[in-house]
Design a protein around this motif. Structure first.
Motif, PDB file in Angstrom:
ATOM      1  N   LEU A 196      64.796 -21.948 -14.073  1.00  0.00           N
ATOM      2  CA  LEU A 196      65.717 -22.840 -14.535  1.00  0.00           C
ATOM      3  C   LEU A 196      66.787 -23.195 -13.352  1.00  0.00           C
ATOM      4  O   LEU A 196      67.341 -22.157 -13.233  1.00  0.00           O
ATOM      5  N   GLY A 197      66.725 -24.041 -12.829  1.00  0.00           N
ATOM      6  CA  GLY A 197      67.936 -24.486 -11.968  1.00  0.00           C
ATOM      7  C   GLY A 197      67.939 -24.187 -10.495  1.00  0.00           C
ATOM      8  O   GLY A 197      68.852 -24.350  -9.699  1.00  0.00           O
ATOM      9  N   GLU A 198      66.807 -23.199  -9.995  1.00  0.00           N
ATOM     10  CA  GLU A 198      67.156 -22.595  -8.808  1.00  0.00           C
ATOM     11  C   GLU A 198      66.177 -22.973  -7.970  1.00  0.00           C
ATOM     12  O   GLU A 198      65.030 -23.702  -8.154  1.00  0.00           O
ATOM     13  N   ASP A 199      66.302 -23.324  -6.401  1.00  0.00           N
ATOM     14  CA  ASP A 199      65.457 -23.273  -5.406  1.00  0.00           C
ATOM     15  C   ASP A 199      64.323 -22.401  -5.239  1.00  0.00           C
ATOM     16  O   ASP A 199      64.411 -21.314  -5.669  1.00  0.00           O
ATOM     17  N   GLY A 200      63.251 -22.832  -4.709  1.00  0.00           N
ATOM     18  CA  GLY A 200      62.250 -22.054  -4.150  1.00  0.00           C
ATOM     19  C   GLY A 200      62.576 -20.796  -3.246  1.00  0.00           C
ATOM     20  O   GLY A 200      62.236 -19.842  -3.409  1.00  0.00           O
ATOM     21  N   ALA A 201      63.456 -20.959  -2.405  1.00  0.00           N
ATOM     22  CA  ALA A 201      63.853 -19.958  -1.547  1.00  0.00           C
ATOM     23  C   ALA A 201      64.485 -18.896  -2.349  1.00  0.00           C
ATOM     24  O   ALA A 201      64.081 -17.584  -2.221  1.00  0.00           O
ATOM     25  N   THR A 202      65.411 -18.990  -3.361  1.00  0.00           N
ATOM     26  CA  THR A 202      66.229 -18.224  -4.060  1.00  0.00           C
ATOM     27  C   THR A 202      65.202 -17.674  -4.916  1.00  0.00           C
ATOM     28  O   THR A 202      65.261 -16.089  -5.287  1.00  0.00           O
TER      29      THR A 202
END
Length: 273
Positions: A196-202
């Motif tokens: 939920l709500g985070e980008d792919g790198a994170t």
């Protein structure tokens, strides 16, 4: 709706309905005691507490081998491991003892229990049936951490466990190894992990640091799943059968035992060997 957000806290809808039923029972007991008899408040609270203990012990006994591997989990009720049948039987036995030993409670306690039971039965059971029949697997495209679109309908035709999580959510992190192992233990079930709500790198960096390998990781940056299924908290795990219908849900951390219990609602019977 699967859960209700109360500021920084969240409460699953089934637990909220139980709390409402208990409140109705307490009020009904107080009203009935004003026309004679005793207020059954103390007895009601004791019965509810004993029913919860009975429900927990019944669940632990059902999945004894899983809890013996980590005995501290027996007292960790955050996994939601309660068996309603043992809880009802324990509560009923406690109510019988009260009415036998304290006749002056029979009328008010009986009215309170009846009102509470009617309240719960008239709300929780129909609501569960409505949710399971209307919350179908959506025709929804999410992205993988690598930036590839994936439609949830691509996974239709098999039982699905859909886990909604985030790297900043401690219960999500604690349950991740349990879900990772479940991928191997239940190959006939598809496990989807919607961040939920985070980008792919994170997400990729988090999974590398945690040293877990998840087969199907998706990004839900706009909380589309939460809006579709009415989920307002993390982690939320949805149990969807092979026809795409929602059969069960779990708010909070899963243990090995509670996951195994919920999986029984969507797994197809295995043919004899």
């Amino acid at each position: 709706m699967q859960s209700l957000a109360l500021g920084p806290f969240a409460l699953s809808l089934d637990r909220l309905l139980i709390m409402i039923a208990v409140a109705v029972a307490l009020f009904a007991g107080w009203i009935s005691s004003r026309r004679g008899g005793r207020n059954p408040e103390a007895a009601l609270i004791t019965i509810v507490l004993l029913a919860l203990v009975g429900a927990r012990l019944g669940f632990v006994l059902r999945f004894g081998s899983d809890y013996l591997a980590d005995p501290l989990q027996i007292i960790d009720i955050r996994d939601g491991g309660f068996w309603w049948l043992s809880g009802v039987l324990t509560g009923a036995l406690a109510a019988l003892v009260y009415t036998w030993r304290q006749p002056e409670l029979r009328r008010s306690l009986g009215i309170a229990l009846l009102c509470g039971g009617i309240t719960w039965g008239s709300t929780a059971i129909p609501l569960a049936q409505i949710q399971s029949s209307t919350r179908a697997l959506p025709d929804m495209a999410l992205m993988t951490p690598q930036g590839l679109p994936v439609n949830l309908q691509d996974f239709a035709g098999r039982p699905i466990v859909l886990n909604v999580w985030a790297s900043w959510c401690p219960p999500c992190v604690r349950e991740m190894p349990v879900l990772e192992q479940a991928q191997h233990d239940y190959p006939q079930v598809t496990f989807l992990f919607a961040n939920l709500g985070e980008d792919g790198a994170t997400v990729n960096a988090f999974l590398r640091e945690l040293e877990v390998e998840l087969e199907h990781v998706l990004l839900d940056q706009q909380n589309l799943l939460g809006e579709h299924y009415g989920s307002r908290a993390l982690p939320t795990t949805l149990f969807i059968d092979a026809s795409g219908q929602l059969r069960d849900s779990h708010l909070g951390e899963l243990s090995v035992a509670s996951l195994k219990d919920r999986l029984a609602t969507i797994r197809e019977p295995q043919p004899p060997q």
